[in-house]
Design a protein around this motif. Structure first.
Motif, short mmCIF file in Angstrom:
data_model
loop_
_atom_site.label_atom_id
_atom_site.label_comp_id
_atom_site.label_asym_id
_atom_site.label_seq_id
_atom_site.Cartn_x
_atom_site.Cartn_y
_atom_site.Cartn_z
N GLY A 122 -12.14 2.32 47.30
CA GLY A 122 -12.35 2.59 48.92
C GLY A 122 -12.81 3.96 49.05
O GLY A 122 -12.80 4.16 50.27
N CYS A 123 -13.26 4.84 48.48
CA CYS A 123 -13.52 6.12 48.91
C CYS A 123 -14.83 6.15 49.45
O CYS A 123 -15.71 5.70 49.04
CB CYS A 123 -13.36 7.32 47.63
N SER A 124 -14.90 6.96 50.66
CA SER A 124 -16.09 7.17 51.38
C SER A 124 -17.19 7.85 50.64
O SER A 124 -18.24 7.86 51.17
CB SER A 124 -15.72 7.89 52.73
N GLU A 125 -16.83 8.57 49.68
CA GLU A 125 -17.75 9.44 49.01
C GLU A 125 -18.65 8.93 47.94
O GLU A 125 -18.18 8.01 47.50
CB GLU A 125 -16.80 10.63 48.53
N ASP A 126 -19.76 9.56 47.72
CA ASP A 126 -20.57 8.91 46.95
C ASP A 126 -20.60 9.71 45.46
O ASP A 126 -21.91 9.60 44.66
CB ASP A 126 -21.95 8.88 47.33
N CYS A 127 -19.80 10.41 44.87
CA CYS A 127 -19.69 10.76 43.32
C CYS A 127 -20.30 9.90 42.61
O CYS A 127 -19.54 8.96 42.40
CB CYS A 127 -18.41 11.45 43.28
N SER A 128 -21.61 10.26 41.79
CA SER A 128 -22.10 9.48 41.02
C SER A 128 -21.43 8.68 39.78
O SER A 128 -21.78 7.98 39.19
CB SER A 128 -23.39 9.97 40.51
N TYR A 129 -20.45 9.50 39.33
CA TYR A 129 -19.73 8.91 38.30
C TYR A 129 -18.59 8.24 38.50
O TYR A 129 -17.81 7.77 37.67
CB TYR A 129 -18.90 10.30 37.66
N CYS A 130 -18.05 7.93 39.92
CA CYS A 130 -16.69 7.67 40.32
C CYS A 130 -16.68 6.12 40.49
O CYS A 130 -17.39 5.58 40.91
CB CYS A 130 -16.32 8.49 41.44
N SER A 131 -15.60 5.65 39.64
CA SER A 131 -15.22 3.98 40.06
C SER A 131 -15.04 3.72 41.11
O SER A 131 -14.66 2.65 41.76
CB SER A 131 -14.26 3.54 38.89
N GLN A 132 -14.46 4.74 41.71
CA GLN A 132 -13.55 4.63 43.31
C GLN A 132 -14.30 4.63 44.41
O GLN A 132 -13.87 4.50 45.53
CB GLN A 132 -12.50 5.37 43.18
N SER A 133 -15.56 5.13 44.29
CA SER A 133 -16.44 5.19 45.54
C SER A 133 -16.72 3.80 46.05
O SER A 133 -17.01 2.78 45.33
CB SER A 133 -17.94 5.78 45.13
N ALA A 134 -16.38 3.48 47.40
CA ALA A 134 -16.83 2.25 48.20
C ALA A 134 -18.26 1.91 48.06
O ALA A 134 -18.73 0.95 48.36
CB ALA A 134 -16.32 2.45 49.54
N ALA A 150 -5.41 10.57 44.56
CA ALA A 150 -5.58 9.47 45.61
C ALA A 150 -7.21 9.49 45.83
O ALA A 150 -7.78 10.55 46.12
CB ALA A 150 -5.01 10.04 46.84
N ALA A 151 -7.88 8.31 46.19
CA ALA A 151 -9.06 8.37 46.36
C ALA A 151 -9.59 8.55 47.82
O ALA A 151 -9.78 7.40 48.44
CB ALA A 151 -9.72 7.02 45.90
N TRP A 152 -9.40 9.76 48.12
CA TRP A 152 -9.74 9.99 49.57
C TRP A 152 -10.60 10.94 49.51
O TRP A 152 -10.84 12.09 48.73
CB TRP A 152 -8.50 10.63 50.34
N LYS A 153 -11.43 11.36 50.91
CA LYS A 153 -12.35 12.42 51.26
C LYS A 153 -11.16 13.59 51.45
O LYS A 153 -11.50 14.46 50.91
CB LYS A 153 -13.17 12.21 52.32
N THR A 175 -22.35 13.63 49.80
CA THR A 175 -21.43 13.32 50.86
C THR A 175 -20.80 14.46 51.29
O THR A 175 -20.00 14.42 52.35
CB THR A 175 -20.52 11.88 50.76
N HIS A 176 -20.69 15.49 50.57
CA HIS A 176 -19.88 16.56 50.58
C HIS A 176 -20.71 17.82 49.71
O HIS A 176 -21.30 17.36 48.90
CB HIS A 176 -18.29 16.67 50.59
N THR A 177 -20.45 19.02 50.08
CA THR A 177 -21.22 19.95 49.65
C THR A 177 -20.09 20.73 48.58
O THR A 177 -18.80 20.82 48.67
CB THR A 177 -21.52 21.13 50.43
FE1 SF4 Z 1 -15.63 11.26 44.86
FE2 SF4 Z 1 -12.86 11.62 44.50
FE3 SF4 Z 1 -13.83 9.81 46.14
FE4 SF4 Z 1 -14.23 9.60 43.43
S1 SF4 Z 1 -12.20 9.35 44.52
S2 SF4 Z 1 -15.58 9.17 45.15
S3 SF4 Z 1 -14.36 11.88 43.00
S4 SF4 Z 1 -14.26 11.96 46.34
#
Ligand code: SF4
Ligand code: SAM
Ligand code: DTB
Length: 330
Positions: A69-81, A117-120, A184-186
């Motif tokens: 449920g993370c707000s970020e868009d990291c292209s590798y991440c299983s946890q991005s919403a 934790a999957a947080w910004k 989504t962040h720099t």
């Molecule tokens: Fe990015 Fe971390 Fe969120 Fe994954 S959990 S999308 S790595 S900020």
């Protein structure tokens, strides 16, 4: 720069963290990668032996304390919403449950417990719970590490006061490649958090992921960025991309295993005083490849059958590998 001058410069590499520590150029780092494999690994092993016991490996156990449920868009991440990865979201865990997991990790022989934790970044109420986790895990006699996303200076200080030993916050890739992976962040945001962590007196754990299509110059650029910090991170995780179905990097071309070993070796040479962690991707590696990584200067691993959301080798497989290689846990 020629290969010869890369080697000569290595001979004059001063002690880690010295004020006059040399700065690396990307061309110099690339020259390391271009060395014949045997020369590179030999150099890395030499540097390793000058700074560390070559038969000792530090072990950290990871726990995802808040998943998905993370707000970020990291292209590798299983946890991005933003991506459909089929992951079950989980709220922030209760402190008592986390402490039980930490006790189990300690009993298995981990020296550090790392909570992710999957947080910004953490909110105030969430910080209270995480601070309690840090205090209680520290009280077990383990080293503590958290990775919570971006921090404000005040939050870093609260973590320090709670007894936090390490904060993990990866720069992830070369500066030129960053916005191809995350928008989504720099990178500047990430570096600002690393400054807050340093200023609070917490040890820095920062590394990156390779195998995202960054090319050799991208891998060199990642290491230069880390090695040229005013103080290089005490701990440098090198993650091999775990390709997650549903993410933009699901079909990334697999990295040549020797290129992964080369990256470990270059990291060891460029950051002689740092722990270099053979991180994500170990489950997919043979024992022989892991042994090459240790030979190239890796001296830390994630230990325990889960990373955050993906599998890691079972502790028993690692114990057997350590015994076969005569490695000792730190
Ligand atoms: Fe990015 Fe971390 Fe969120 Fe994954 S959990 S999308 S790595 S900020
Ligand atoms: N949200 C926090 C953050 O971004 O810093 C903490 C958790 S995040 C999952 C921690 C790190 O794990 C990322 O910076 C990345 O380097 C690594 N990582 C995440 N997913 C990965 C994957 N699929 N393969 C390899 N490494 C990964
Ligand atoms: C790091 O550099 N690697 C760890 C830790 N820091 C937090 C995380 C790896 C995650 C791999 C994919 C997953 O399990 O979700």
């Amino acid at each position: 720069m020629t290969m010869t001058s890369a080697c000569r410069n290595l001979d004059t590499q001063p002690a880690a963290h010295a004020a006059d520590r040399r700065k690396w150029t990307v061309a110099e780092a690339e020259a390391l990668f271009e060395l014949p494999f045997m020369d590179l690994v030999f150099r890395a092993q030499q540097v390793h032996r000058e700074h560390f016991d070559p038969n000792a490996v530090q072990r950290s156990t990871l726990l995802s304390i808040k998943t998905g449920g993370c707000s970020e868009d990291c292209s590798y991440c299983s946890q991005s919403a933003r991506y459909r990865t089929g992951l079950d979201r989980q709220q922030l865990m209760a402190v008592a449950e986390v402490v039980e997991k930490a006790k189990a990790a300690k009993a298995k022989g981990a020296s550090r417990f790392c909570m992710g934790a999957a947080w910004k970044g953490p909110k105030e109420r969430e910080m209270e719970t995480v601070l309690a986790m840090v205090r209680e895990v520290k009280a077990l006699g383990m080293e503590t590490c958290v990775t919570l996303g971006m921090l404000k200076g005040e939050q870093a200080q609260q973590l320090k006061d709670a007894g936090l030993d390490y904060y993990n916050h990866n720069v992830d890739t070369a500066p030129e490649y960053y916005d191809k992976v995350i928008t989504t962040h720099t990178l500047a945001d990430r570096l600002d958090t690393l400054d807050q962590v340093r200023n609070a007196g917490i040890n820095v754990c920062s590394g990156g992921i390779i195998g995202m299509g960054e090319g050799r110059s991208g891998r060199a650029g990642l290491l230069v960025q880390l090695a040229n910090m005013d103080r290089p991170p005490e701990s440098v995780p090198i993650n091999n991309l775990v390709a997650i179905p549903g993410t933009p990097l699901a079909d990334a071309e697999k990295l040549d295993p020797f290129e992964f070993v080369r990256t470990i070796a270059a990291a060891r040479i460029m950051m002689p005083g740092s722990f270099v962690r053979l991180s994500a991707g170990r489950e997919q590696m043979s024992d022989e490849m892991q042994a090459l990584c240790f030979m190239a200067g890796a001296n830390s691993i994630f230990y325990g059958d889960r990373l955050l959301t993906t599998d890691n080798p079972e502790a028993d497989r690692d114990e057997t590998l350590f015994a076969r290689l005569g490695l000792r846990p730190i």
